[in-house]
Motif scaffolding. Structure first.
Motif, PDB file in Angstrom:
ATOM      1  N   GLN A 223     -18.343  26.647  60.307  1.00 18.65           N
ATOM      2  CA  GLN A 223     -17.179  27.903  59.888  1.00 18.65           C
ATOM      3  C   GLN A 223     -15.864  28.604  60.129  1.00 18.65           C
ATOM      4  O   GLN A 223     -15.225  29.314  59.786  1.00 18.65           O
ATOM      5  CB  GLN A 223     -17.891  28.830  61.163  1.00 18.65           C
ATOM      6  CG  GLN A 223     -19.421  28.389  61.086  1.00 18.65           C
ATOM      7  CD  GLN A 223     -19.683  28.259  62.125  1.00 18.65           C
ATOM      8  OE1 GLN A 223     -19.457  28.963  63.341  1.00 18.65           O
ATOM      9  NE2 GLN A 223     -21.721  29.196  62.307  1.00 18.65           N
ATOM     10  N   TYR A 226     -14.040  30.932  57.569  1.00 15.36           N
ATOM     11  CA  TYR A 226     -15.353  32.206  57.581  1.00 15.36           C
ATOM     12  C   TYR A 226     -14.851  33.175  58.178  1.00 15.36           C
ATOM     13  O   TYR A 226     -14.149  33.148  59.829  1.00 15.36           O
ATOM     14  CB  TYR A 226     -16.638  31.462  57.706  1.00 15.36           C
ATOM     15  CG  TYR A 226     -16.944  30.933  56.556  1.00 15.36           C
ATOM     16  CD1 TYR A 226     -17.496  31.628  55.379  1.00 15.36           C
ATOM     17  CD2 TYR A 226     -17.225  30.073  56.605  1.00 15.36           C
ATOM     18  CE1 TYR A 226     -18.044  31.361  54.186  1.00 15.36           C
ATOM     19  CE2 TYR A 226     -17.502  28.914  55.544  1.00 15.36           C
ATOM     20  CZ  TYR A 226     -18.187  29.793  54.544  1.00 15.36           C
ATOM     21  OH  TYR A 226     -18.678  29.395  52.989  1.00 15.36           O
ATOM     22  N   SER A 227     -14.973  34.123  57.666  1.00 15.01           N
ATOM     23  CA  SER A 227     -14.219  35.422  58.470  1.00 15.01           C
ATOM     24  C   SER A 227     -15.102  36.564  58.523  1.00 15.01           C
ATOM     25  O   SER A 227     -16.041  37.134  56.994  1.00 15.01           O
ATOM     26  CB  SER A 227     -12.917  35.589  58.420  1.00 15.01           C
ATOM     27  OG  SER A 227     -12.620  36.243  57.009  1.00 15.01           O
ATOM     28  N   TYR A 231     -19.258  35.047  57.612  1.00 17.29           N
ATOM     29  CA  TYR A 231     -18.630  34.328  59.390  1.00 17.29           C
ATOM     30  C   TYR A 231     -20.919  34.547  60.259  1.00 17.29           C
ATOM     31  O   TYR A 231     -21.527  34.460  60.234  1.00 17.29           O
ATOM     32  CB  TYR A 231     -17.754  34.395  60.839  1.00 17.29           C
ATOM     33  CG  TYR A 231     -17.773  33.992  61.811  1.00 17.29           C
ATOM     34  CD1 TYR A 231     -17.867  32.542  62.154  1.00 17.29           C
ATOM     35  CD2 TYR A 231     -18.159  35.327  62.843  1.00 17.29           C
ATOM     36  CE1 TYR A 231     -18.449  32.661  62.944  1.00 17.29           C
ATOM     37  CE2 TYR A 231     -18.677  34.705  63.901  1.00 17.29           C
ATOM     38  CZ  TYR A 231     -18.959  33.544  63.952  1.00 17.29           C
ATOM     39  OH  TYR A 231     -18.565  32.393  65.119  1.00 17.29           O
TER      40      TYR A 231
END
Lengths: 335, 208
Positions: A223, A226-227, A231
């Motif tokens: 992850q 990811y944002s 996420y």
């Protein structure tokens, strides 16, 4: 054609009424998880937003929605965006066959157990795709670890499921629950229940087996890049998967929607409440384990899966089969 | 029935499209992803025919395990370059072998489909749906009684293949420290703790 559309509309209606409570309960379960974690460590946990901090997860989700989604320049855009979608979809799709009571189930299919097993084994793709598409070393290492871990522990989960199926004689989840009317399988198959529980921890990447996202080694594993909402989707999918594993455990071993004892004050409580109680009980164990057990080393994890769980569950399978055969208790098939 | 055929064509178009993409797409990773899509849509076709057990097993075994290993290999090794060289490079030594295999598969398909055409009641898919027991039961009843020998033989062949693969790739590494749980647990203070006399200004040499 019109009839078909009518049926389709009804199904969509049912699906929405099934999925929305699951999403809400995922949010609540995240709160419960953090709360238990805090209480074990003599902290308070989230207690500010809403009564007892109940709305903490909703506040978090709101925050994630308004955050910017950053896609790394060197990432494979399509796969990168697809990965959280795959994780989330697969986590929710599996709920179609979970019976909350004898009639309250979206799809009462013949091969329910196989479907659950298939969908949970597909869950690894979201992680591999996310890790590979990020094009960065920590996500990739995390994805590789996670894939190896999930594939290894699936094997023993499969054999544990075969143990239960031998006693039931059907792949239908409702049949499995009804077959436990006399005796929950947690009693005769207790070692299998323990192994199932530990394998479920490994399958959902929960501590002590959260090596794919071991923050000391891999930042946040697959992850990392990811944002924002993407996420959050990984995160929701993960918790939906954990709930699914709890539901699977309660169906296979704890008698699903059956009451503890089939006596007067207990059997007027509606079946879905029993099911939810059992899922919550298993989840509480998940949360406690997260709080009290230190992380495994990777080689120890693999050793546990392949050298201990697999042989043990195979031996137990042979024992179960021999017992059922010798005492002539194999389930009869009406042909 | 119209709905049924709409779904049939939907899944089969996806299956054919993705299998074409497996062999034509330049990126190896994309090939594997299309292969997975192909497996899934073929699994859906199985389920539509009423062979739900086969469909689910296809999903579990091929998509859940085999394709994951494919992805592993493709991601770990640099297969992408090799594939490029197959397309562009001058010496494409794999093409004759590939041709032989594909011709063989075509012949086999012709035999199977031709046999079906020749004698239509060899295996009709509708018999799976009409019978009352689920096809999981039917498969089990046939597989473990009439075809037990073939079943066991297939298992032994798979076991041998596995042992062979392990033997081929196994190499004993030297100089690797291994953790022995028995030694660890059976340690006690008398064997674990050692008192060493040290002289001042001199370290201790510990040999392990």
């Amino acid at each position: 054609m019109i009839e078909y559309l009518q049926i389709l509309g009804e199904e969509v209606y049912k699906i929405i009424f099934f999925i929305v409570p699951i999403l809400v309960s995922v949010a609540m379960i995240v709160w419960l998880d953090r709360r238990v974690w805090g209480l074990v460590q003599k902290r308070r946990g989230p207690n500010v937003v809403g009564p007892f901090g109940l709305f903490q997860t909703l506040a978090d989700a709101l925050k994630y929605i308004f955050k910017e989604i950053i896609i790394p320049a060197s990432a494979n855009r399509i796969v990168f965006i697809l990965a959280p979608i795959v994780t989330m979809t697969l986590a929710l799709v599996a709920w179609a066959v979970i019976p909350m009571s004898e009639s309250l189930v979206l799809a009462d299919i013949n091969v329910g157990v196989l479907y659950l097993f298939a969908v949970s084994s597909l869950g690894v793709y979201g992680i591999i795709m996310g890790g590979w598409a990020s094009n960065s070393k920590y996500p990739f290492l995390g994805a590789i670890r996670s894939a190896a871990q999930m594939v290894s522990y699936e094997v023993s989960i499969g054999i544990i499921i075969i143990n239960v199926l031998l006693c039931v004689g059907s792949l239908n989840l409702n049949d499995i629950v009804i077959a436990q009317k006399e005796l929950w399988y947690v009693i005769p198959l207790f070692p299998m229940f323990v192994i199932f529980f530990i394998s479920a921890l490994a399958e959902t990447n929960r501590p002590p087996f959260d090596l794919p996202e071991a923050e000391a080694e891999l930042v946040a594993g697959y992850q990392t890049e990811y944002s924002g909402m993407m996420y959050a989707m990984f995160w929701l999918g993960e918790y939906a998967n954990i709930l699914l594993m709890c539901a699977m455990g309660s169906i296979l071993f704890l008698g699903g929607w059956l009451p503890i004892l089939d006596i007067y004050p207990l059997n007027i409580i509606p079946a879905p409440i029993w099911m939810i109680t059992k899922i919550l009980f298993l989840f509480l164990l998940f949360a406690l384990i997260k709080a009290i057990v230190p992380r495994y080393r990777y080689d120890q994890l693999m050793r546990l899966g392949w050298k201990i769980f697999l042989p043990f569950s195979l031996i137990y399978l042979v024992l179960t089969a021999s017992f059922l055969f010798y005492f002539d208790k194999l389930p009869k098939v009406n042909i | 029935m119209i709905i049924h055929s709409i779904f049939f064509y939907f899944f089969s178009v996806i299956a054919i499209f993705s299998s074409l993409m497996v062999i034509t797409s330049r990126s190896t990773i994309n090939s594997v992803f299309f292969l997975i899509l192909d497996f899934i849509s073929v699994g859906c076709l199985f389920i539509m025919v009423g062979a739900e057990f086969l469909g689910m097993i296809l999903l579990i075994v091929y998509v859940g395990a085999v394709a994951v290993l494919f992805l592993f290999v493709v991601m770990m090794l640099n297969v992408a370059e090799q594939k490029q060289s197959w397309f562009i490079g001058k010496k494409s030594t794999h093409i004759p072998t590939g041709l032989i295999v594909s011709v063989l598969i075509l012949l086999e398909l012709l035999v199977v489909v031709g046999g079906w055409k020749y004698k239509e009641n060899v295996m009709s898919s509708s018999s799976l749906i009409i019978s009352e027991t689920s096809n999981t039961h039917q498969l089990g009843l046939v597989m473990y009684t009439d075809y037990i020998l073939y079943f066991q033989l297939a298992g032994i062949v798979l076991l041998l293949a596995m042992i062979g693969a392990i033997l081929l790739t196994f190499r004993e590494r030297v100089g690797v420290k291994k953790q022995s749980y028995i030694n660890q647990i059976s340690r006690n203070p008398s064997t674990a703790v050692e008192l060493v006399e040290t002289k001042s200004n001199q370290g201790v040499k510990i040999d392990d």
